[in-house]
Design a protein around this motif. Sequence first.
Motif, PDB file in Angstrom:
ATOM      1  N   SER A  89       0.926  -1.172  -0.171  1.00 24.76           N
ATOM      2  CA  SER A  89       0.031  -0.116  -0.279  1.00 24.76           C
ATOM      3  C   SER A  89       0.954   1.197  -0.005  1.00 24.76           C
ATOM      4  CB  SER A  89      -0.987   0.116   1.044  1.00 24.76           C
ATOM      5  OG  SER A  89      -0.067   0.262   2.410  1.00 24.76           O
ATOM      6  N   PRO A  90       0.423   2.419  -0.416  1.00 22.92           N
ATOM      7  CA  PRO A  90       1.173   3.528  -0.337  1.00 22.92           C
ATOM      8  C   PRO A  90       1.398   3.781   0.894  1.00 22.92           C
ATOM      9  CG  PRO A  90      -0.955   4.018  -1.553  1.00 22.92           C
ATOM     10  CD  PRO A  90      -1.025   2.561  -0.919  1.00 22.92           C
ATOM     11  N   GLY A  91       2.799   4.453   1.037  1.00 21.41           N
ATOM     12  CA  GLY A  91       3.302   4.868   2.575  1.00 21.41           C
ATOM     13  C   GLY A  91       3.991   3.677   3.222  1.00 21.41           C
ATOM     14  N   ALA A  92       3.731   2.257   2.699  1.00 24.35           N
ATOM     15  CA  ALA A  92       4.436   1.310   3.111  1.00 24.35           C
ATOM     16  C   ALA A  92       5.819   1.117   3.026  1.00 24.35           C
ATOM     17  CB  ALA A  92       3.769   0.113   2.726  1.00 24.35           C
ATOM     18  N   GLY A  93       6.320   2.201   1.965  1.00 21.23           N
ATOM     19  CA  GLY A  93       7.911   1.929   1.717  1.00 21.23           C
ATOM     20  C   GLY A  93       8.173   1.107   0.580  1.00 21.23           C
ATOM     21  N   VAL A  94       9.428   1.328   0.138  1.00 20.16           N
ATOM     22  CA  VAL A  94       9.674   0.677  -1.124  1.00 20.16           C
ATOM     23  C   VAL A  94      10.507  -0.627  -0.641  1.00 20.16           C
ATOM     24  CG1 VAL A  94      10.156   2.685  -2.471  1.00 20.16           C
ATOM     25  CG2 VAL A  94      12.010   1.811  -1.171  1.00 20.16           C
ATOM     26  N   PRO A  95      10.787  -1.686  -1.441  1.00 21.96           N
ATOM     27  CA  PRO A  95      11.592  -2.856  -0.997  1.00 21.96           C
ATOM     28  C   PRO A  95      13.001  -2.513  -1.110  1.00 21.96           C
ATOM     29  CG  PRO A  95      10.178  -3.225  -3.272  1.00 21.96           C
ATOM     30  CD  PRO A  95       9.897  -1.780  -2.728  1.00 21.96           C
ATOM     31  N   VAL A  96      13.750  -3.232  -0.423  1.00 23.67           N
ATOM     32  CA  VAL A  96      15.178  -2.955  -0.176  1.00 23.67           C
ATOM     33  C   VAL A  96      15.735  -2.933  -1.586  1.00 23.67           C
ATOM     34  CG1 VAL A  96      17.292  -3.906   0.775  1.00 23.67           C
ATOM     35  CG2 VAL A  96      15.104  -3.970   2.012  1.00 23.67           C
ATOM     36  N   SER A  97      15.463  -3.775  -2.530  1.00 22.52           N
ATOM     37  CA  SER A  97      15.848  -3.723  -3.662  1.00 22.52           C
ATOM     38  C   SER A  97      16.019  -2.645  -4.559  1.00 22.52           C
ATOM     39  CB  SER A  97      15.508  -5.055  -4.491  1.00 22.52           C
ATOM     40  OG  SER A  97      14.258  -5.039  -4.894  1.00 22.52           O
ATOM     41  N   ARG A  98      14.850  -1.805  -4.118  1.00 21.88           N
ATOM     42  CA  ARG A  98      14.770  -0.393  -5.045  1.00 21.88           C
ATOM     43  C   ARG A  98      15.000   0.794  -4.197  1.00 21.88           C
ATOM     44  NH1 ARG A  98       8.767  -0.474  -6.457  1.00 21.88           N
ATOM     45  NH2 ARG A  98       9.187   1.456  -7.486  1.00 21.88           N
ATOM     46  N   LEU A  99      15.952   0.793  -3.429  1.00 20.34           N
ATOM     47  CA  LEU A  99      16.432   1.749  -2.515  1.00 20.34           C
ATOM     48  C   LEU A  99      17.285   2.658  -3.476  1.00 20.34           C
ATOM     49  CD1 LEU A  99      17.140   0.264   1.022  1.00 20.34           C
ATOM     50  CD2 LEU A  99      15.278   1.753   0.378  1.00 20.34           C
ATOM     51  N   PRO A 100      17.356   4.068  -3.338  1.00 25.28           N
ATOM     52  CA  PRO A 100      18.001   5.048  -3.801  1.00 25.28           C
ATOM     53  C   PRO A 100      19.450   4.779  -3.257  1.00 25.28           C
ATOM     54  CG  PRO A 100      16.746   6.080  -2.446  1.00 25.28           C
ATOM     55  CD  PRO A 100      16.385   4.894  -2.312  1.00 25.28           C
ATOM     56  N   GLU A 101      20.540   5.531  -3.880  1.00 28.14           N
ATOM     57  CA  GLU A 101      21.966   5.226  -3.370  1.00 28.14           C
ATOM     58  C   GLU A 101      21.891   6.296  -2.134  1.00 28.14           C
ATOM     59  OE1 GLU A 101      25.989   4.722  -4.614  1.00 28.14           O
ATOM     60  OE2 GLU A 101      24.163   3.823  -5.423  1.00 28.14           O
ATOM     61  N   ARG A 102      21.364   7.333  -1.761  1.00 29.86           N
ATOM     62  CA  ARG A 102      21.256   8.087  -0.664  1.00 29.86           C
ATOM     63  C   ARG A 102      20.075   8.726  -0.208  1.00 29.86           C
ATOM     64  NH1 ARG A 102      26.237   7.284   0.078  1.00 29.86           N
ATOM     65  NH2 ARG A 102      28.187   7.998  -0.465  1.00 29.86           N
ATOM     66  N   GLY A 103      19.728   9.255   0.755  1.00 23.90           N
ATOM     67  CA  GLY A 103      18.878  10.256   1.174  1.00 23.90           C
ATOM     68  C   GLY A 103      17.833   9.421   2.183  1.00 23.90           C
ATOM     69  N   ARG A 104      16.829  10.215   2.621  1.00 27.51           N
ATOM     70  CA  ARG A 104      15.928   9.735   3.319  1.00 27.51           C
ATOM     71  C   ARG A 104      15.015   8.828   2.743  1.00 27.51           C
ATOM     72  NH1 ARG A 104      14.615   9.948   7.825  1.00 27.51           N
ATOM     73  NH2 ARG A 104      14.616  11.430   9.232  1.00 27.51           N
ATOM     74  N   VAL A 105      14.764   7.514   3.276  1.00 28.59           N
ATOM     75  CA  VAL A 105      14.113   6.497   2.750  1.00 28.59           C
ATOM     76  C   VAL A 105      12.911   5.992   3.593  1.00 28.59           C
ATOM     77  CG1 VAL A 105      15.844   5.764   1.056  1.00 28.59           C
ATOM     78  CG2 VAL A 105      15.688   4.867   3.347  1.00 28.59           C
TER      79      VAL A 105
END
Length: 121
Positions: free
Chosen positions: A13-29
């Motif tokens: 669902s929205p707001g649940a967060g992204v999967p670990v494999s789709r994390l960006p390089e840096r920043g707030r996640v």
Amino acid sequence: MADSRQGSPNPSSPGAGVPVSRLPERGRVLCHGYIESVTYVPADQSPAFTAILSDAEVPHPGAKPVDGKGGRLRVVWLGRRKVPGIDAGTEVRVEGMLTQSHGLPTIFNPRYEILSRQEHE
């Protein structure tokens, strides 16, 4: 992290967060995953509790992720030797500043929410 919705959150669902494999390089996640392993430091070292998150559910503590796919994220709680509820197999959502440390994406002192816990036999 407080969630005003009733019942168990749906990780897709929205707001649940992204999967670990789709994390960006840096920043707030904000991401979700399963605790693959935890590391306890010896009593003579500075307190730090470390867990590795992955996308795949772990069938039992100490086992590798089921499908072997996806990324890995290290989360570190500095100044703590244990974090209640954080054990292998637990599904969590974490939020914090993502950085690279020793070759792995890492979040130090994340906010976290336990989504489900694996039953132990």
